[in-house]
Design an enzyme around this catalytic site. Structure first.
Site, mmCIF file in Angstrom:
data_model
loop_
_atom_site.group_PDB
_atom_site.id
_atom_site.type_symbol
_atom_site.label_atom_id
_atom_site.label_comp_id
_atom_site.label_asym_id
_atom_site.label_seq_id
_atom_site.Cartn_x
_atom_site.Cartn_y
_atom_site.Cartn_z
ATOM 1 N N SER A 1 0.780 -1.109 0.020
ATOM 2 C CA SER A 1 -0.122 0.013 0.042
ATOM 3 C C SER A 1 0.814 1.099 -0.133
ATOM 4 O O SER A 1 2.119 1.114 0.292
ATOM 5 C CB SER A 1 -1.013 -0.112 1.347
ATOM 6 O OG SER A 1 -1.383 1.408 1.562
ATOM 7 N N TYR B 1 -3.257 0.005 10.210
ATOM 8 C CA TYR B 1 -3.284 -0.202 8.358
ATOM 9 C C TYR B 1 -1.606 -0.037 8.021
ATOM 10 O O TYR B 1 -1.256 -0.832 7.462
ATOM 11 C CB TYR B 1 -4.217 0.375 7.764
ATOM 12 C CG TYR B 1 -4.163 -0.055 6.411
ATOM 13 C CD1 TYR B 1 -3.739 1.000 5.506
ATOM 14 C CD2 TYR B 1 -5.087 -1.037 6.079
ATOM 15 C CE1 TYR B 1 -3.675 0.498 3.921
ATOM 16 C CE2 TYR B 1 -5.245 -1.411 4.604
ATOM 17 C CZ TYR B 1 -4.592 -0.591 3.693
ATOM 18 O OH TYR B 1 -4.436 -0.915 2.399
HETATM 19 P P1 NAP Z 1 -11.853 -4.776 -0.274
HETATM 20 O O1 NAP Z 1 -12.822 -4.269 -1.425
HETATM 21 O O2 NAP Z 1 -12.070 -4.447 1.015
HETATM 22 O O3 NAP Z 1 -11.644 -6.449 -0.292
HETATM 23 C C1 NAP Z 1 -10.878 -7.000 0.602
HETATM 24 C C2 NAP Z 1 -11.141 -8.573 0.377
HETATM 25 O O4 NAP Z 1 -10.226 -9.150 1.419
HETATM 26 C C3 NAP Z 1 -12.603 -8.917 0.521
HETATM 27 O O5 NAP Z 1 -12.791 -9.925 -0.575
HETATM 28 C C4 NAP Z 1 -12.846 -9.448 2.015
HETATM 29 O O6 NAP Z 1 -13.695 -10.230 2.115
HETATM 30 C C5 NAP Z 1 -11.216 -10.123 1.944
HETATM 31 N N1 NAP Z 1 -11.031 -10.472 3.465
HETATM 32 C C6 NAP Z 1 -11.035 -9.532 4.608
HETATM 33 N N2 NAP Z 1 -10.493 -10.097 5.516
HETATM 34 C C7 NAP Z 1 -10.401 -11.343 5.184
HETATM 35 C C8 NAP Z 1 -9.970 -12.554 5.877
HETATM 36 N N3 NAP Z 1 -9.621 -12.415 7.211
HETATM 37 N N4 NAP Z 1 -10.009 -13.706 5.459
HETATM 38 C C9 NAP Z 1 -10.157 -13.768 3.794
HETATM 39 N N5 NAP Z 1 -10.586 -12.800 3.094
HETATM 40 C C10 NAP Z 1 -10.754 -11.647 3.748
HETATM 41 O O7 NAP Z 1 -10.232 -4.360 -0.542
HETATM 42 P P2 NAP Z 1 -9.670 -3.871 -1.803
HETATM 43 O O8 NAP Z 1 -9.781 -2.367 -1.931
HETATM 44 O O9 NAP Z 1 -9.983 -4.639 -2.833
HETATM 45 O O10 NAP Z 1 -8.018 -4.292 -1.295
HETATM 46 C C11 NAP Z 1 -7.657 -5.506 -1.347
HETATM 47 C C12 NAP Z 1 -6.058 -5.329 -0.955
HETATM 48 O O11 NAP Z 1 -5.333 -4.289 -1.500
HETATM 49 C C13 NAP Z 1 -6.058 -5.310 0.424
HETATM 50 O O12 NAP Z 1 -5.056 -5.762 1.047
HETATM 51 C C14 NAP Z 1 -5.914 -3.774 0.569
HETATM 52 O O13 NAP Z 1 -5.283 -3.262 1.910
HETATM 53 C C15 NAP Z 1 -4.992 -3.562 -0.460
HETATM 54 N N6 NAP Z 1 -4.822 -2.007 -1.149
HETATM 55 C C16 NAP Z 1 -6.058 -1.596 -1.389
HETATM 56 C C17 NAP Z 1 -6.057 -0.277 -2.059
HETATM 57 C C18 NAP Z 1 -7.075 0.594 -2.384
HETATM 58 O O14 NAP Z 1 -7.023 1.841 -2.658
HETATM 59 N N7 NAP Z 1 -8.355 -0.093 -2.685
HETATM 60 C C19 NAP Z 1 -4.881 0.323 -2.186
HETATM 61 C C20 NAP Z 1 -3.738 -0.217 -1.634
HETATM 62 C C21 NAP Z 1 -3.662 -1.551 -1.278
HETATM 63 P P3 NAP Z 1 -14.798 -9.916 3.082
HETATM 64 O O15 NAP Z 1 -16.014 -9.519 2.471
HETATM 65 O O16 NAP Z 1 -15.232 -11.400 3.769
HETATM 66 O O17 NAP Z 1 -14.676 -8.867 3.945
HETATM 67 C C1 GCO Z 2 -6.836 5.137 3.290
HETATM 68 C C2 GCO Z 2 -7.026 4.306 2.258
HETATM 69 C C3 GCO Z 2 -5.888 3.742 1.743
HETATM 70 C C4 GCO Z 2 -5.765 2.725 0.687
HETATM 71 C C5 GCO Z 2 -4.183 2.158 0.091
HETATM 72 C C6 GCO Z 2 -3.645 3.446 -0.264
HETATM 73 O O1 GCO Z 2 -7.729 5.237 4.063
HETATM 74 O O2 GCO Z 2 -6.017 5.820 3.345
HETATM 75 O O3 GCO Z 2 -7.957 3.225 2.273
HETATM 76 O O4 GCO Z 2 -5.044 3.301 2.718
HETATM 77 O O5 GCO Z 2 -6.531 1.667 0.937
HETATM 78 O O6 GCO Z 2 -3.955 1.388 1.270
HETATM 79 O O7 GCO Z 2 -2.442 2.589 -0.954
#
Ligand code: NAP
Ligand code: GCO
Length: 270
Positions: A150, A163
Site C-alpha cells: 500500500s 493499517y
Molecule cells: P476490499 O474491497 O475491502 O476487499 C478485501 C477482500 O479481502 C474482500 O474480499 C474481503 O472479504 C477479503 N478479506 C478481508 N478479511 C479477510 C480474511 N480475514 N480472510 C479472507 N478474506 C478476507 O479491498 P480492496 O480495495 O480490494 O483491497 C484489497 C487489498 O489491496 C487489501 O489488502 C488492501 O489493503 C489493499 N490495497 C487497497 C487499495 C485501495 O485503494 N483499494 C490500495 C492499496 C492496497 P470480506 O467480504 O469477507 O471482508
Molecule cells: C486510506 C485508504 C488507503 C488505501 C491504500 C492506499 O484510508 O488511506 O484506504 O489506505 O486503501 O492502502 O495505498
C-alpha cells in the site's frame, strides 16, 4: 539468447494461482488477470454466499475459479485449503496475499483489539498463507509470492495507524521471504497500489450531502500526477508480470502502481 519470444515469459499456462480475498475488488481483478494469462484460479473468502456469487461472476468471464471458505488468520483452515488445492488443481505456484481490511480510527480512540484485528488480517494472514505454500514451492524448485502492500507501506496519514503498521510490516515480510527463500528460486515481491476505486475506498469518494466531491477524493486527485483514482484494471498487468517468468530475477521489491503519487509533491493550489 535463450528466449525466442519474450512474450512467452509472461504466460501462466499450467500454473496454479491462489488469490486470497478475491470475491471482489482488487483480488477479483488480479485473479481475472492471472486466469487470462493461463493460470488455474483458487480463491478464498470468509462468507460462503460470497464464494458462490464470485464463482458465478468468474464464470461470466469464462473463468473456472475454485472458491474456498477460509479466513486467512485461521492457520488450520489455511493449511487444509492449500492441501485441497494441491489435491484438486495441483500445488500452488503463485500466491497473491490480497485479503485485507482497514479501520479508519484516530489512534488514541482505537482499541488494542481493533489494532490487533487489522494487523492479524493484513500482516499475520500473509505470513500464515505464505508459510502454507512455501514448503511445496521449495520442493518443486520454484514459486511466486505477491503481497499487496500500500501507499501506507511508505507513508502515514491520520486514522490509519494499524493499517500503516501492518502494510509497513508486509513490505518487510516481502523482503524477508525473498532473503530466506530466494535460493530456492522463490520470488517474493509486492504490489503497492495507489488509491484504487474499490469498496474499501468507497467511503473516501462518497458525494457530500450538497452533491460536491468528497474532500479526500479531491485531495487524492491533486496528489496524483495522473489526476485520477486508480482502477483494478491498472493492477492487472503488473500482477501478471510479477507472477510470471518475466520477473524471475526480480525479488524483494515493491512495485508501486500509484499513478505517480509517491514521486509528486502535489498540485499547487491555484
Ligand atoms: P476490499 O474491497 O475491502 O476487499 C478485501 C477482500 O479481502 C474482500 O474480499 C474481503 O472479504 C477479503 N478479506 C478481508 N478479511 C479477510 C480474511 N480475514 N480472510 C479472507 N478474506 C478476507 O479491498 P480492496 O480495495 O480490494 O483491497 C484489497 C487489498 O489491496 C487489501 O489488502 C488492501 O489493503 C489493499 N490495497 C487497497 C487499495 C485501495 O485503494 N483499494 C490500495 C492499496 C492496497 P470480506 O467480504 O469477507 O471482508
Ligand atoms: C486510506 C485508504 C488507503 C488505501 C491504500 C492506499 O484510508 O488511506 O484506504 O489506505 O486503501 O492502502 O495505498
Amino acid at each position: 539468447m535463450e528466449k525466442d519470444n519474450v512474450l512467452a515469459s509472461f504466460s501462466l499456462e499450467g500454473k496454479v494461482a491462489l488469490v486470497t480475498g478475491a470475491t471482489y475488488g482488487i483480488g477479483f481483478g488480479i485473479a481475472t488477470a492471472l486466469a487470462q494469462a493461463g493460470a488455474k484460479i483458487a480463491f478464498n473468502a470468509r462468507k460462503p454466499e460470497q464464494i458462490d456469487h464470485a464463482v458465478a461472476e468468474y464464470a461470466k468471464l469464462g473463468i473456472e475459479a475454485h472458491g474456498y471458505q477460509c479466513d486467512v488468520t485461521d492457520e488450520a483452515s489455511v493449511q487444509a485449503m492449500v492441501a485441497d488445492i494441491a489435491a484438486t488443481l495441483g500445488p500452488v505456484d503463485i500466491l497473491v496475499n490480497n485479503a485485507g481490511i482497514i479501520k479508519r480510527i484516530p489512534m488514541t480512540q482505537m482499541s488494542a483489539q481493533d489494532f490487533r484485528q487489522v494487523v492479524d488480517i493484513d500482516l499475520v494472514g500473509p505470513f500464515i498463507v505464505s508459510k502454507a505454500v512455501i514448503p511445496s514451492m521449495v520442493e518443486r524448485g520454484h514459486g511466486k509470492i505477491i503481497n499487496i502492500c500500500s501507499m501506507m507501506s511508505e507513508l502515514g496519514r491520520e486514522t490509519v495507524s494499524a493499517y500503516a503498521a501492518a502494510k509497513g510490516g508486509l513490505k518487510m515480510l516481502t523482503r524477508n521471504i525473498c532473503s530466506e527463500y530466494g535460493e530456492a528460486n522463490i520470488q517474493c515481491n509486492a504490489i503497492g497500489p495507489g488509491y484504487i476505486a474499490t469498496p474499501q475506498t468507497a467511503p473516501l469518494r462518497e458525494r457530500q450531502a450538497d452533491g460536491s466531491r468528497h474532500p479526500f477524493d479531491s485531495f487524492i486527485c491533486a496528489k496524483t500526477p495522473a489526476g485520477r483514482w486508480g482502477t483494478v484494471e491498472d493492477l492487472m498487468g503488473p500482477a501478471v508480470f510479477l507472477a510470471s517468468d518475466a520477473s524471475n530475477f526480480v525479488n524483494g521489491q515493491v512495485l508501486y502502481v500509484d499513478g505517480g503519487i509517491l514521486a509528486y509533491i502535489g498540485k499547487q493550489p491555484k
